[in-house]
Design an enzyme around this catalytic site. Sequence first.
Site, PDB file in Angstrom:
ATOM      1  N   GLU A 202      73.445  75.274  80.091  1.00 27.90           N
ATOM      2  CA  GLU A 202      74.281  74.567  81.044  1.00 27.90           C
ATOM      3  C   GLU A 202      74.110  73.063  80.862  1.00 27.90           C
ATOM      4  OE1 GLU A 202      73.292  76.050  84.936  1.00 27.90           O
ATOM      5  OE2 GLU A 202      73.985  78.080  84.471  1.00 27.90           O
TER       6      GLU A 202
ATOM      7  N   HIS B  87      78.163  76.916  88.080  1.00 30.80           N
ATOM      8  CA  HIS B  87      76.890  77.181  88.765  1.00 30.80           C
ATOM      9  C   HIS B  87      76.881  76.571  90.168  1.00 30.80           C
ATOM     10  CE1 HIS B  87      72.400  78.185  87.894  1.00 30.80           C
ATOM     11  NE2 HIS B  87      72.729  78.434  89.153  1.00 30.80           N
TER      12      HIS B  87
END
Length: 287
Positions: free
Chosen positions: A235, A254
């Site tokens: 990420e 997220h």
Amino acid sequence: MGAPDEVAAFIGDAKVFVTHLAPVTETMLARCPNLELIAVSRGGPVNVDRAAVKRRGIRLVSTPGRNADAVAEFAIGAILAETRLIRAGHEALRGGTWRGDLYRADRTGRELREMTVGVIGYGHIGSRLVRLLRVFGPRILVADPYVQLSREDQEAGVEQVGLERLLEESDVVTLHARVTPETTGFLGAEQFARMKPGALFVNTARGPMVDYDALYRALASRHLGGAMLETFAVEPVPPDWPLLQLDNVTLTPHIAGASVRTITLAAEMIAEDIRRHFAGEPPVHQI
């Protein structure tokens, strides 16, 4: 997040350190001799050297379940976005296409009450999700070898099964386990192949539990009907990531656990444990 030297200097001679992502290491603790309590505003203190903290007799608390309601609600939205074609309809309309064909019986979505939903993990989040799912009326399967179903869920007809059976019988599989050595990469090609043709996969938990290359192949081949992915192994995801190119995937950055209540609840939990520490009372959420 944060350089250890800078964090240690910031702590200085403080007795209490409250953190979310900053690291806490053995060498840092050696520079912070007055620390009595470390409070981590996460479900678990994954950024803390727990053994080093224990050796020094420092109390360690966290905020388990702080975002459970937020993630459970988000998972419901993720499931509905796929099962009721919300994402597909939105993308088409934004692109200038009126998908009237999505009303056809051979293309339209299905209601949850006629589906089987498999929930992997029955902790703070998974158990709350089951409670919300029951309102929609699907058959619910739960796979978790470490936690037993509540009496309420058992009486409501929720079934506790093994992972293989859950994968084989579920129309929707939603992941809510924790990342451990046992669960890292435990959903791969074999597991996706076990899932029903056209089934949906939802991950609002953690990316390292999923082999995303295998998931890509299962989605690209249309063995799986779709996926909603909220967490990833890396990420942010790279802009050329293959899963970004598929038309049967919904992705979010997220954010499932992000809500105003998550923030205020974590603060309340930590404040209470700090109060209890200085009052000579045992913390509620000590690890």
